[in-house]
Design a protein around this motif. Structure first.
Motif, mmCIF file in Angstrom:
data_model
loop_
_atom_site.group_PDB
_atom_site.id
_atom_site.type_symbol
_atom_site.label_atom_id
_atom_site.label_comp_id
_atom_site.label_asym_id
_atom_site.label_seq_id
_atom_site.Cartn_x
_atom_site.Cartn_y
_atom_site.Cartn_z
ATOM 1 N N UNK A 38 1.025 -0.982 -0.261
ATOM 2 C CA UNK A 38 -0.148 -0.132 -0.163
ATOM 3 C C UNK A 38 0.969 1.634 -0.118
ATOM 4 N N UNK A 39 1.971 0.982 0.147
ATOM 5 C CA UNK A 39 2.835 2.324 0.356
ATOM 6 C C UNK A 39 3.008 3.014 -0.776
ATOM 7 N N UNK A 40 3.211 3.133 -2.096
ATOM 8 C CA UNK A 40 2.774 3.643 -3.761
ATOM 9 C C UNK A 40 1.440 4.270 -3.753
ATOM 10 N N UNK A 50 0.202 11.321 -1.969
ATOM 11 C CA UNK A 50 -0.909 12.226 -0.747
ATOM 12 C C UNK A 50 -0.143 12.885 -0.017
ATOM 13 N N UNK A 51 0.683 12.076 1.220
ATOM 14 C CA UNK A 51 0.689 12.426 2.262
ATOM 15 C C UNK A 51 2.208 14.099 2.181
ATOM 16 N N UNK A 52 2.779 13.402 0.597
ATOM 17 C CA UNK A 52 3.733 14.477 0.525
ATOM 18 C C UNK A 52 2.686 15.410 -0.069
ATOM 19 N N UNK A 89 0.567 22.063 3.329
ATOM 20 C CA UNK A 89 1.124 22.790 4.829
ATOM 21 C C UNK A 89 1.933 23.786 4.671
ATOM 22 N N UNK A 90 2.990 23.487 4.279
ATOM 23 C CA UNK A 90 4.474 24.115 4.712
ATOM 24 C C UNK A 90 3.924 25.729 4.325
ATOM 25 N N UNK A 91 3.382 25.730 2.262
ATOM 26 C CA UNK A 91 3.219 26.443 1.973
ATOM 27 C C UNK A 91 2.598 27.076 3.039
ATOM 28 N N UNK A 103 4.424 21.026 -9.266
ATOM 29 C CA UNK A 103 4.471 19.914 -8.946
ATOM 30 C C UNK A 103 2.903 19.587 -9.620
ATOM 31 N N UNK A 104 2.068 20.683 -9.723
ATOM 32 C CA UNK A 104 0.852 20.418 -10.283
ATOM 33 C C UNK A 104 1.042 20.591 -12.301
#
Length: 70
Positions: free
Chosen positions: A8-10, A15-17, A23-25, A49-50
């Motif tokens: 499931x890691x892939x 999504x977490x990244x 959040x940081x932005x 990224x988008x």
């Protein structure tokens, strides 16, 4: 059961990244611009990224013939 098992890691890592970048932005923009930074920061942080996702999906649609389902 382990939520982030190897099969499931892939699906969970991108999504977490992406959420972390948003959040940081937003946090940096709120510190700099106040409440309006809540709306500006996420867009600024994840724009590259988008944009890359849109460009590569467009190029893929030129290489492979897209079909409508149904």
């Amino acid at each position: 059961s382990d939520v982030c098992s190897s099969d499931l890691a892939g699906a969970s890592v991108p999504l977490l990244g992406f959420g972390n970048i948003l959040w940081k932005g937003m946090k940096e923009s709120i510190d700099k611009n106040g409440l309006i930074g809540l709306f500006m920061g996420g867009f600024t942080a994840c724009a590259v990224g988008v944009s890359a996702a849109l460009i590569f999906s467009y190029l893929a649609s030129l290489i492979f013939k897209p079909k409508m389902k149904g």
